[in-house]
Scaffold this active site. Structure first.
Site, PDB file in Angstrom:
ATOM      1  N   SER A  60       0.821  -1.212   0.000  1.00 53.84           N
ATOM      2  CA  SER A  60       0.000   0.000   0.000  1.00 53.84           C
ATOM      3  C   SER A  60       0.853   1.259   0.000  1.00 53.84           C
ATOM      4  CB  SER A  60      -0.925   0.023   1.214  1.00 53.84           C
ATOM      5  OG  SER A  60      -1.739  -1.120   1.243  1.00 53.84           O
TER       6      SER A  60
HETATM    7  N1  SAH Z   1      -0.885  -4.858   3.951  1.00 53.22           N
HETATM    8  C1  SAH Z   1      -0.094  -5.192   2.774  1.00 53.22           C
HETATM    9  C2  SAH Z   1      -0.739  -4.841   1.463  1.00 53.22           C
HETATM   10  C3  SAH Z   1      -1.921  -5.649   1.218  1.00 53.22           C
HETATM   11  S1  SAH Z   1      -2.418  -5.923  -0.458  1.00 53.22           S
HETATM   12  C4  SAH Z   1       1.301  -4.576   2.858  1.00 53.22           C
HETATM   13  O1  SAH Z   1       1.588  -3.874   3.825  1.00 53.22           O
HETATM   14  O2  SAH Z   1       2.099  -4.831   1.950  1.00 53.22           O
HETATM   15  C5  SAH Z   1      -3.757  -6.997  -0.082  1.00 53.22           C
HETATM   16  C6  SAH Z   1      -3.333  -8.387   0.321  1.00 53.22           C
HETATM   17  O3  SAH Z   1      -4.505  -9.070   0.763  1.00 53.22           O
HETATM   18  C7  SAH Z   1      -2.772  -9.219  -0.827  1.00 53.22           C
HETATM   19  O4  SAH Z   1      -1.520  -9.726  -0.478  1.00 53.22           O
HETATM   20  C8  SAH Z   1      -3.805 -10.337  -0.999  1.00 53.22           C
HETATM   21  O5  SAH Z   1      -3.235 -11.565  -1.404  1.00 53.22           O
HETATM   22  C9  SAH Z   1      -4.388 -10.430   0.392  1.00 53.22           C
HETATM   23  N2  SAH Z   1      -5.714 -11.055   0.492  1.00 53.22           N
HETATM   24  C10 SAH Z   1      -6.765 -10.918  -0.370  1.00 53.22           C
HETATM   25  N3  SAH Z   1      -7.820 -11.627   0.064  1.00 53.22           N
HETATM   26  C11 SAH Z   1      -7.447 -12.212   1.244  1.00 53.22           C
HETATM   27  C12 SAH Z   1      -8.099 -13.078   2.182  1.00 53.22           C
HETATM   28  N4  SAH Z   1      -9.366 -13.503   2.003  1.00 53.22           N
HETATM   29  N5  SAH Z   1      -7.413 -13.488   3.262  1.00 53.22           N
HETATM   30  C13 SAH Z   1      -6.130 -13.082   3.472  1.00 53.22           C
HETATM   31  N6  SAH Z   1      -5.461 -12.286   2.619  1.00 53.22           N
HETATM   32  C14 SAH Z   1      -6.106 -11.843   1.524  1.00 53.22           C
END
Ligand code: SAH
Length: 210
Positions: A60
């Site tokens: 992000s």
């Molecule tokens: N917080 C992260 C950025 C998140 S991007 C950072 O600091 O880099 C969103 C993430 O959510 C992705 O890696 C994606 O694979 C994950 N994601 C999506 N759906 C999900 C679910 N149902 N359970 C766990 N993770 C999930």
């Protein structure tokens, strides 16, 4: 510009954009974001925009991280559940603000990526779990705080049921082309402007079933 200078410029930009919480600014200054990006993007570590990680996901934008954490009102004694570990960067920032972080990542490769990055940064109070965050993580519940870092299509009642009564949850509620930042505290829902996130995957249906 050197990464140190770029970091300084980023902190000033975050302050200019309205981030006031000193502890959050200090944590962003302390955690080396270059350990959480792909080698190709190290030079852009302190740019105020999201960067690609693996599997089409993103780390992000620093402003989004700071904004969400400001809404979360984290206390040092808190146990926090994060859905969407991605690079592990947001969890790393929270690790300096709270006691314990449980972070769930649905993509195995990314769970490994996050684990490795956190290890490189010598962070020991974050546990990465490779599973579907739509179910939350009952085992360690109740949580003081919950944060979802992917576009959430529904009010996540399943996760709210794992939150302490006086707890706070922050997530980007999906409105189609954009997401509205949403905070629920004491059964009161508040909205805080528009953001852009990758979609939440997994068993979305289970999200709104307590
Ligand atoms: N917080 C992260 C950025 C998140 S991007 C950072 O600091 O880099 C969103 C993430 O959510 C992705 O890696 C994606 O694979 C994950 N994601 C999506 N759906 C999900 C679910 N149902 N359970 C766990 N993770 C999930």
């Amino acid at each position: 510009m050197s990464l140190i200078k770029e970091k300084e410029a980023l902190i000033n930009e975050l302050i200019a954009m309205g981030i006031k919480d000193e502890k959050i600014l200090k944590a962003i200054e302390t955690i080396p974001r270059e350990l959480f990006v792909l080698p190709h993007y190290i030079g852009e570590s302190y740019k105020n925009y999201p960067l690609p990680i693996l599997n089409g996901q993103t780390i992000s934008q620093p402003y989004t991280v700071a904004f969400m954490l400001q809404l979360l009102e984290i206390k040092k004694s808190n146990k926090i559940l994060e859905i969407g570990s991605g690079s592990g960067y947001n969890a790393a920032i929270m690790s300096l603000l709270a006691k314990k972080i449980i972070s769930i990542e649905i993509i195995k490769e990314l769970a490994e990526f996050a684990k490795n990055n956190l290890k490189k940064a010598s962070i020991t109070n974050v546990e990465i779990i490779n599973s579907d965050g739509c179910y939350g993580y009952e085992k360690e519940s109740p949580y003081d705080r919950i944060i979802i870092t992917a576009a959430t299509p529904k009010i996540p009642l399943k996760l709210i049921s794992q939150l302490k009564e006086e707890g706070i949850i922050v997530f980007p509620l999906d409105k189609g082309f954009y997401q509205v930042m949403t905070k629920i505290k004491n059964n009161k829902i508040e909205y805080f402007g528009y953001f852009s996130f990758v979609p939440l995957k997994g068993n979305i249906k289970s999200l709104n079933i307590k």
